[in-house]
Design a protein around this motif. Structure first.
Motif, PDB file in Angstrom:
ATOM      1  N   LEU A 141      -6.106  -7.785   5.461  1.00  0.00           N
ATOM      2  CA  LEU A 141      -4.667  -7.779   5.164  1.00  0.00           C
ATOM      3  C   LEU A 141      -4.366  -6.970   3.912  1.00  0.00           C
ATOM      4  O   LEU A 141      -3.366  -6.231   3.877  1.00  0.00           O
ATOM      5  CB  LEU A 141      -4.148  -9.212   5.019  1.00  0.00           C
ATOM      6  CG  LEU A 141      -4.225 -10.077   6.276  1.00  0.00           C
ATOM      7  CD1 LEU A 141      -3.740 -11.491   5.982  1.00  0.00           C
ATOM      8  CD2 LEU A 141      -3.455  -9.460   7.435  1.00  0.00           C
TER       9      LEU A 141
ATOM     10  N   ARG B 282       3.776  -8.761   3.115  1.00  0.00           N
ATOM     11  CA  ARG B 282       3.755 -10.204   2.865  1.00  0.00           C
ATOM     12  C   ARG B 282       5.175 -10.620   2.503  1.00  0.00           C
ATOM     13  O   ARG B 282       5.805  -9.998   1.651  1.00  0.00           O
ATOM     14  CB  ARG B 282       2.787 -10.540   1.729  1.00  0.00           C
ATOM     15  CG  ARG B 282       1.341 -10.371   2.109  1.00  0.00           C
ATOM     16  CD  ARG B 282       0.428 -10.795   0.956  1.00  0.00           C
ATOM     17  NE  ARG B 282      -0.955 -10.844   1.371  1.00  0.00           N
ATOM     18  CZ  ARG B 282      -1.829  -9.860   1.186  1.00  0.00           C
ATOM     19  NH1 ARG B 282      -1.456  -8.747   0.591  1.00  0.00           N
ATOM     20  NH2 ARG B 282      -3.067  -9.995   1.590  1.00  0.00           N
TER      21      ARG B 282
ATOM     22  N   PRO C 293      -1.341 -16.040   7.073  1.00  0.00           N
ATOM     23  CA  PRO C 293      -2.698 -15.491   7.108  1.00  0.00           C
ATOM     24  C   PRO C 293      -3.683 -16.433   7.799  1.00  0.00           C
ATOM     25  O   PRO C 293      -4.576 -15.975   8.521  1.00  0.00           O
ATOM     26  CB  PRO C 293      -3.052 -15.316   5.629  1.00  0.00           C
ATOM     27  CG  PRO C 293      -1.743 -15.159   4.946  1.00  0.00           C
ATOM     28  CD  PRO C 293      -0.784 -16.033   5.719  1.00  0.00           C
TER      29      PRO C 293
ATOM     30  N   THR D 299      -8.401 -11.831   4.632  1.00  0.00           N
ATOM     31  CA  THR D 299      -7.694 -11.472   3.401  1.00  0.00           C
ATOM     32  C   THR D 299      -7.976 -10.020   3.022  1.00  0.00           C
ATOM     33  O   THR D 299      -7.055  -9.281   2.671  1.00  0.00           O
ATOM     34  CB  THR D 299      -8.098 -12.423   2.250  1.00  0.00           C
ATOM     35  OG1 THR D 299      -7.710 -13.755   2.622  1.00  0.00           O
ATOM     36  CG2 THR D 299      -7.438 -12.047   0.942  1.00  0.00           C
TER      37      THR D 299
END
Length: 152
Positions: free
Chosen positions: A70, A81, A52, A67
């Motif tokens: 994502l 992930r 990330p 974040t």
């Protein structure tokens, strides 16, 4: 004297970027996508799975914003992930099959939007505009201490 915003490179570039984003949003929304996903999709398509933090750097987006992006992309099934094979404290972000399947749509919409925006420019003017934008980006990246992200 008040700044003439119509003679300001920063103002005009920002205005242009917002108009691009609106058009992209209009075209991407029916596909369950948004402009904020594009830097992530393109970076992962270009380089494969990455952290990330690396994605934040590539997209020039603050980590909290990345974040949130994502998290939405995981929710939408576009990315996953994965455990980092060399660092148990870290994760890697990778495209899912669904995310890879969306890439041609994103690329087609991006090409079409660029074509609309640049349709009144001659080919040489288009190349000059792109060259000048890359040059300005390079100067601003150096000024901000960021590594160069756009090739010459």
């Amino acid at each position: 004297m008040v700044l003439d915003r119509h003679q300001s490179a920063g103002y005009l570039t920002n205005w242009c970027a917002r108009l691009f984003a609106r058009e992209l949003d209009r075209q991407l929304a029916p596909h369950g996508l948004m402009p904020a996903y594009m830097p992530v999709l393109f970076a992962l398509a270009d380089e494969g799975a990455m952290t990330p933090k690396r994605l934040s750097e590539r997209a020039a987006v603050e980590q909290p914003t990345m974040t949130a992006t994502l998290n939405r992309m995981v929710r939408d099934g576009l990315i996953a992930r994965e455990p980092h094979p060399e660092d148990r404290r870290s994760t890697l972000i990778a495209l899912t099959d669904s995310g890879r399947a969306k890439l041609p749509v994103v690329e087609q919409i991006t090409r079409a939007t660029n074509e609309i925006a640049l349709e009144q420019l001659e080919p040489a003017e288009r190349q000059q505009l792109l060259r000048l934008l890359r040059q300005v980006i390079g100067v601003l990246e150096v000024q901000s201490g960021r590594p160069r992200s756009v090739p010459d």
